[in-house]
Design an enzyme around this catalytic site. Structure first.
Site, short mmCIF file in Angstrom:
data_model
loop_
_atom_site.label_atom_id
_atom_site.label_comp_id
_atom_site.label_asym_id
_atom_site.label_seq_id
_atom_site.Cartn_x
_atom_site.Cartn_y
_atom_site.Cartn_z
N GLN A 126 0.83 -1.20 0.00
CA GLN A 126 0.00 0.00 0.00
C GLN A 126 0.87 1.25 0.00
O GLN A 126 1.93 1.29 0.62
CB GLN A 126 -0.92 0.00 1.22
CG GLN A 126 -1.99 -1.08 1.15
CD GLN A 126 -2.99 -1.01 2.29
OE1 GLN A 126 -3.48 -2.02 2.75
NE2 GLN A 126 -3.31 0.18 2.74
N SER A 135 4.42 -6.98 1.85
CA SER A 135 3.13 -7.03 2.52
C SER A 135 2.03 -7.44 1.53
O SER A 135 2.02 -8.56 1.04
CB SER A 135 2.83 -5.68 3.18
OG SER A 135 1.67 -5.74 3.97
N LEU A 136 1.11 -6.54 1.23
CA LEU A 136 0.07 -6.83 0.22
C LEU A 136 0.69 -7.39 -1.05
O LEU A 136 0.12 -8.27 -1.70
CB LEU A 136 -0.69 -5.53 -0.10
CG LEU A 136 -1.47 -5.54 -1.42
CD1 LEU A 136 -2.66 -6.46 -1.34
CD2 LEU A 136 -1.85 -4.13 -1.83
N ARG A 168 -9.20 -9.07 3.33
CA ARG A 168 -8.05 -8.84 4.21
C ARG A 168 -8.02 -7.39 4.68
O ARG A 168 -7.81 -7.10 5.86
CB ARG A 168 -6.76 -9.18 3.47
CG ARG A 168 -5.46 -8.89 4.21
CD ARG A 168 -4.27 -9.30 3.34
NE ARG A 168 -2.97 -9.10 3.96
CZ ARG A 168 -2.18 -8.06 3.74
NH1 ARG A 168 -2.58 -7.08 2.92
NH2 ARG A 168 -0.99 -7.97 4.32
N HIS A 198 0.65 -5.34 10.72
CA HIS A 198 1.79 -6.24 10.96
C HIS A 198 2.27 -6.29 12.41
O HIS A 198 3.42 -6.66 12.67
CB HIS A 198 2.96 -5.88 10.03
CG HIS A 198 2.66 -6.14 8.59
ND1 HIS A 198 2.48 -7.41 8.08
CD2 HIS A 198 2.46 -5.28 7.56
CE1 HIS A 198 2.21 -7.31 6.79
NE2 HIS A 198 2.17 -6.04 6.46
N GLN A 226 1.80 -13.59 8.21
CA GLN A 226 2.28 -12.29 7.72
C GLN A 226 1.43 -11.14 8.26
O GLN A 226 1.92 -10.04 8.48
CB GLN A 226 2.25 -12.29 6.19
CG GLN A 226 2.87 -11.07 5.54
CD GLN A 226 1.98 -10.50 4.46
OE1 GLN A 226 0.82 -10.18 4.71
NE2 GLN A 226 2.52 -10.38 3.26
#
Length: 315
Positions: free
Chosen positions: A10, A91-92, A116, A202, A251
């Protein structure tokens, strides 16, 4: 020798993204149409017209950037770009990487990351969580101060994004973040400032989101990827769908160790990396990390054409 395809998280979205590429790469429009059918709204129109505030909503940002990364990967393939030896996402971006190498279908991927985003948003009431960027301080010092504040307050504050040396993000309860920032500055941080995000990603506060995500992931099929995916949690190439699924859940509440991941590319025989996203965030981090791997961006027609040449010369 091999090259790695990298997919951002993001923050890489912008109004008008990929408009410079779609004319010469029609597969991009086709990919956005496919994702829009799954989501039930026109994702391409939203990407082109905004408003920017809507693009920044987690439930929109995640499927938007995933679709952009997959679309660019498909355009790369159609243009005759070399096949990556590994894929990796921040991440994403890990979900984007999996969709790009057919471990997840695009339809499943956009719906999972949309969920998510919602799960992560719902996990912590608005205003009770926060994230902050810390610049110019050793990771070990940041970790120690976070641990001290967490113990004193009985709250969560953790190092969560190891983006580059001297560039680390912390997350947790907003009051714990507020208490931590002045201590980081006293310890020598050049800057320590809160980030305009909607949830503390996270960190341990995301465990409720992970539980819901595990249930959602159980409903989709994860195939063995065409090439190994270097996952955020293990920082190792993975091809086993069961391990991939397990680490996608972990994650959610685990740190993204991007610095260590990029530093480990040499050992995999990687000589070049291409950022399959609308910006150049990961290329910028690579410069700070100081890797010998050549990083190129693809977000405009000019950069895309240059990257095709540079990657071909590097592998």
């Amino acid at each position: 020798m091999a090259f790695v395809a990298l997919y951002p998280g993001q923050g890489s979205q912008s109004v008008g993204m990929l408009s410079d590429l779609v004319g010469s790469h029609p597969v991009i429009a086709d990919t956005f149409a496919e994702a829009s059918d799954a989501l039930g709204f026109d994702l391409w129109a939203l990407a082109q017209s905004g408003p920017a505030e809507q693009l920044s909503l987690t439930e929109i940002t995640q499927p938007l950037l995933l679709t952009a990364g997959v679309a660019m990967s498909r355009a790369w393939s159609v243009a005759g770009g070399p096949e990556a030896g590994f894929v990796c996402g921040h991440s994403l971006g890990e979900y984007t990487a999996l969709a790009a190498v057919d471990a997840l279908s695009l339809t499943d991927a956009v719906l999972v990351v949309q969920a998510r985003g919602r799960f992560m948003q719902d996990a912590v009431p608005a205003g009770t969580g926060a994230m902050a960027a810390v610049l110019g301080l050793d990771d070990a010092v940041i970790e120690r101060i976070c641990a001290e504040v967490a113990l004193e307050l009985g709250q969560v504050v953790e190092a969560v994004n190891y983006n580059a040396p001297g560039q680390l993000v912390i997350a947790g309860h907003a009051t714990a973040i507020e208490a931590t920032l002045p201590r980081l500055k006293d310890a020598g941080a050049k800057r320590a400032l809160t980030l305009p995000v909607s949830a503390p990603f996270h960190c341990a506060l995301m465990r409720p989101a992970a539980e819901r995500l595990a249930e959602r992931l159980a409903e989709v099929t994860i195939h063995a990827p065409k090439v190994p995916v270097v996952q955020n949690v293990s920082m190792q190439p993975e091809t086993d769908p069961a391990i991939i699924r397990e680490q996608l859940v972990s994650q959610t509440f685990s740190p993204v160790r991007w610095t260590q991941t990029i530093q480990g590319l040499d050992a995999l025989g990687v000589t070049a990396a291409a950022e399959f996203g609308p910006g150049a965030v990961l290329c910028g981090l690579a410069k700070r990390i100081g890797t010998s791997v050549v990083h190129v961006q693809l977000g405009t027609a000019e950069h895309f054409a240059q990257a095709l040449t540079r990657i071909r010369e590097s592998v």
